[in-house]
Design a protein around this motif. Structure first.
Motif, PDB file in Angstrom:
ATOM      1  N   SER A 225       0.830  -1.209   0.000  1.00 15.60           N
ATOM      2  CA  SER A 225       0.000   0.000   0.000  1.00 15.60           C
ATOM      3  C   SER A 225       0.858   1.250   0.000  1.00 15.60           C
ATOM      4  O   SER A 225       1.904   1.302   0.653  1.00 15.60           O
ATOM      5  CB  SER A 225      -0.906   0.017   1.235  1.00 15.60           C
ATOM      6  OG  SER A 225      -1.857  -1.012   1.134  1.00 15.60           O
ATOM      7  N   ASP A 226       0.395   2.234  -0.723  1.00 14.25           N
ATOM      8  CA  ASP A 226       1.005   3.559  -0.664  1.00 14.25           C
ATOM      9  C   ASP A 226       0.939   4.021   0.797  1.00 14.25           C
ATOM     10  O   ASP A 226      -0.152   4.158   1.356  1.00 14.25           O
ATOM     11  CB  ASP A 226       0.217   4.515  -1.579  1.00 14.25           C
ATOM     12  CG  ASP A 226       0.825   5.907  -1.633  1.00 14.25           C
ATOM     13  OD1 ASP A 226       1.595   6.264  -0.722  1.00 14.25           O
ATOM     14  OD2 ASP A 226       0.542   6.623  -2.597  1.00 14.25           O
ATOM     15  N   PRO A 227       2.105   4.265   1.430  1.00 15.50           N
ATOM     16  CA  PRO A 227       2.073   4.628   2.864  1.00 15.50           C
ATOM     17  C   PRO A 227       1.388   5.969   3.109  1.00 15.50           C
ATOM     18  O   PRO A 227       1.008   6.266   4.236  1.00 15.50           O
ATOM     19  CB  PRO A 227       3.557   4.696   3.244  1.00 15.50           C
ATOM     20  CG  PRO A 227       4.303   4.828   1.957  1.00 15.50           C
ATOM     21  CD  PRO A 227       3.464   4.194   0.891  1.00 15.50           C
ATOM     22  N   LEU A 228       1.223   6.755   2.045  1.00 14.90           N
ATOM     23  CA  LEU A 228       0.575   8.059   2.220  1.00 14.90           C
ATOM     24  C   LEU A 228      -0.939   7.989   2.050  1.00 14.90           C
ATOM     25  O   LEU A 228      -1.627   8.995   2.169  1.00 14.90           O
ATOM     26  CB  LEU A 228       1.150   9.064   1.202  1.00 14.90           C
ATOM     27  CG  LEU A 228       2.670   9.271   1.273  1.00 14.90           C
ATOM     28  CD1 LEU A 228       3.125  10.282   0.234  1.00 14.90           C
ATOM     29  CD2 LEU A 228       3.088   9.720   2.670  1.00 14.90           C
ATOM     30  N   LEU A 229      -1.437   6.774   1.782  1.00 10.98           N
ATOM     31  CA  LEU A 229      -2.889   6.625   1.618  1.00 10.98           C
ATOM     32  C   LEU A 229      -3.577   6.824   2.953  1.00 10.98           C
ATOM     33  O   LEU A 229      -3.188   6.230   3.958  1.00 10.98           O
ATOM     34  CB  LEU A 229      -3.226   5.216   1.150  1.00 10.98           C
ATOM     35  CG  LEU A 229      -3.337   4.947  -0.344  1.00 10.98           C
ATOM     36  CD1 LEU A 229      -3.954   3.586  -0.544  1.00 10.98           C
ATOM     37  CD2 LEU A 229      -4.156   6.028  -1.020  1.00 10.98           C
TER      38      LEU A 229
ATOM     39  N   LYS B 264      -8.101   2.817   2.878  1.00 10.91           N
ATOM     40  CA  LYS B 264      -8.083   1.742   1.886  1.00 10.91           C
ATOM     41  C   LYS B 264      -8.917   2.144   0.668  1.00 10.91           C
ATOM     42  O   LYS B 264      -9.933   2.813   0.806  1.00 10.91           O
ATOM     43  CB  LYS B 264      -8.692   0.470   2.495  1.00 10.91           C
ATOM     44  CG  LYS B 264      -7.867  -0.130   3.612  1.00 10.91           C
ATOM     45  CD  LYS B 264      -6.886  -1.144   3.066  1.00 10.91           C
ATOM     46  CE  LYS B 264      -6.018  -1.704   4.175  1.00 10.91           C
ATOM     47  NZ  LYS B 264      -4.866  -2.455   3.666  1.00 10.91           N
ATOM     48  N   THR B 265      -8.478   1.702  -0.488  1.00  7.59           N
ATOM     49  CA  THR B 265      -9.220   2.056  -1.700  1.00  7.59           C
ATOM     50  C   THR B 265     -10.293   1.033  -2.040  1.00  7.59           C
ATOM     51  O   THR B 265     -10.979   1.164  -3.027  1.00  7.59           O
ATOM     52  CB  THR B 265      -8.265   2.164  -2.909  1.00  7.59           C
ATOM     53  OG1 THR B 265      -7.605   0.908  -3.070  1.00  7.59           O
ATOM     54  CG2 THR B 265      -7.253   3.263  -2.712  1.00  7.59           C
TER      55      THR B 265
END
Lengths: 414, 414
Positions: free
Chosen positions: B405-409, B412-413
């Motif tokens: 996962s993008d750590p800047l998210l 959750k998508t």
């Protein structure tokens, strides 16, 4: 391999047959059929060849003016489409705008390497800008985009093009990622200094805020034709990662991996909604397979597949042979472009041009993935248990295939 | 689902657009393009759509007079082709002639069952004779060929059509197998009395001397559209057998199994050189997927794929719904025929008609399979170990996908 790049698309956009009678330089199958068939026939042919997206013809997207103007000025193909999904009651649409870039190299392969790389950076800048100003959320470049596809030569000097994951080309793209809030997939030749200068064929995933989310290394390396990639790098060791970005769950199946249904499957089992397939492939070797494999992967795994192939013919300074008994030559064949996008409902976009740089933009509602899973149930009917068992047995040296022989056969047929 | 069967192919073989403007009744994509495009364009379109067999256009085979005459008299489509392979130094060519039969049912579904079955036997006799007199070595009939595809109804009375593996329809075909020294694949609804009257969707493999070599039961059962087959029978328990016949190593991937790349793979790992795919599938549900999946399987597994689909629209006595909110109806849609053969080099034959009974004959040199394996090396570059491991983990309830996962998210998508 024949390579006739000129004189095929007339000013009016109609396909013309060149004087020598050859038409292998035509622009795209879609445009060729569109300009040659009566509209009703073309519509029906499109239904079968491109599928119908949820029963509807694929919509074209209006392209923003700045992108149009960049495309005219810098002479690259620009097309934009939109895939439809059903409206759901409990989920909002999850529409993502994807961009794919295909291009030829900028300078002859005899130019200084630094100039070659800078030339490509310069050439790509307006195309990336066109994607950014068009609101593209996820952009993918072609395989080994920073260099000519020099692996055919077997010369090791081209290894100089290899870069760190956070090297020059990544830094170049990080600027655009930040500027346009855009995820960028950057397939490069990677130099892994932490493992003794190991080379890999790698896709770097840059998040929409410019942060490097991760990387994936090409899983399957070809031993066919002039590719000779196995001279340069080994099979990847990063598994089948799915990257969860701000715009959805994506994965990268690099080039030759598209011939391996299990590779596609693995990205699917890990939850990918879009799988990018940055490639470099030529003419008669693979062109009829090109749409088949991508569309099959999209159908079988209920995800979108974004296929990119580079463009043009690259001539190298020193001739090489192809292992086919033919005379030595200095080019690898024609990279036929034809980048396109396949949807899980078996529809697909027309392809970008076969001979020209291009940017393909498409909107896709990621809800379509689960809609197709619910409709067809491929995951639920797949019986993975029996295949896990089969593969576990198959990989053992003493595997015995399940063969039932006709008892009346006098001798083995193989 | 629309179904316009009439008035589309004119006497001269040209495609005509009916008065209502619809062209969805056209005969075959190949013939439609052939009659609509200038020859040079058609040749190039064919190169991309049908592939080139070892770089050559697919050859048509001269059809023996008795078969031609049967085809005129009984009004079935008859086409014949020949796939080419390179001449080898150490192996003789292994040329096998394959026949595929597609057909509509003979009598209305309201006729007494015995009459319906006999009607199909009578209807098929001249087509099987045409195959036999043409020297066909391996003949395959369509899925559940002895009956209408009544599973859409969910009515259990149709189970009466189920037969023993050595039952009436097998005996009917054994005569032809002996007469013409022909392997025959007979896909039927099987009644397994040794297991408490269990029903299966089964292909019986009859050897060229009339002996039953074995059987294979459909591995994957659809839960989509009106198929409703899961009301009648369960997933097969025969694995992925390859039958070693007098004419080569063959396997049968029944209908919906074509959507599962692992199913195709398993027949390949067990050594199949030709995989038959007897099917029953309709209109917009699957038509754009039809050539994609078969050709992909042939490419990915370096074997020939023979695809058969039944023909016509079958109306049932009692209306049923489709679970799509539309009014009840009494037909399942149009079975679009379009039987064809795909080769491992990505070439394929044109398809039989979409609206007419037919016999497709093709010669194929089975040496092509190994030639393509040697060329592309898919088996050798497949890294089955990592997929054996992945599937073993995947089938466990606590499987965790490989997600980065993008750590800047922020969330959750999915």
């Amino acid at each position: 391999m024949e390579n006739k790049e000129d004189g095929i698309i007339a000013e009016n956009g109609k396909t013309e047959i060149p004087k020598d009678g050859s038409i292998c330089g035509f622009d795209s199958l879609h445009r060729l059929l569109q300009s040659s068939l009566p509209p009703q026939l073309f519509q029906e042919v499109s239904r079968l060849l491109l599928g119908m997206n949820c029963g509807k013809a694929l919509e074209t997207l209006a392209i923003p003016e700045p992108a149009k103007s960049l495309s005219s000025k810098h002479d690259f193909d620009l097309q934009a489409f939109s895939f439809h999904a059903e409206k759901e009651s409990l989920r909002e649409p999850r529409i993502v705008r994807v961009g794919l870039i295909q291009n030829s190299i900028a300078l002859p392969t005899t130019a200084p390497f630094l100039d070659q790389k800078k030339g490509i950076f310069e050439k790509l800048t307006p195309i990336i800008e066109a994607a950014g100003t068009s609101g593209v959320n996820i952009l993918c470049l072609q395989e080994a985009w920073t260099m000519p596809f020099a692996f055919c030569t077997r010369e090791k000097k081209w290894c100089e093009f290899a870069e760190l994951v956070d090297g020059e080309s990544t830094q170049f793209l990080q600027e655009f990622a930040r500027k346009y809030n855009m995820v960028i997939i950057s397939p490069i030749l990677e130099r892994d200094v932490k493992h003794g200068e190991t080379l890999w064929n790698t896709a770097v995933i840059i998040g929409n805020r410019g942060y490097i989310i991760g990387k994936h290394r090409k899983n399957h390396i070809p031993r066919v034709g002039d590719f000779n990639e196995s001279t340069y790098y080994m099979e990847g060791n990063t598994g089948h990662p799915v990257f969860e970005t701000a715009y959805g769950k994506i994965a990268v199946n690099i080039c030759y991996g598209r011939h391996h249904p299990l590779n596609w499957l693995a990205f699917g089992l890990n939850g990918a909604e879009i799988v990018f397939n940055p490639s470099a492939t030529v003419g008669e070797l693979s062109e009829p397979m090109w749409p088949i494999e991508a569309r099959n992967a999209a159908i079988a795994n209920s995800y979108f597949v974004c296929s990119i192939n580079r463009v043009g013919t690259e001539f190298f300074p020193n001739p090489f042979t192809s292992g086919d008994g033919k005379p030595q030559h200095s080019d690898f064949g024609h990279f036929y472009g034809s980048s396109h996008i396949s949807a899980p409902d078996s529809s697909c976009t027309p392809s970008l041009a076969r001979h020209k740089d291009g940017l393909l933009i498409s909107d896709m509602d990621l809800n379509l993935c689960r809609q197709l899973k619910d409709k067809w149930g491929f995951r639920m009917t797949a019986r993975y248990e029996i295949y896990a068992d089969l593969l576990a047995r198959y990989v053992k040296p003493d595997f015995e295939p399940q063969v039932i022989s006709d008892p009346l056969l006098s001798k083995k047929t193989f």
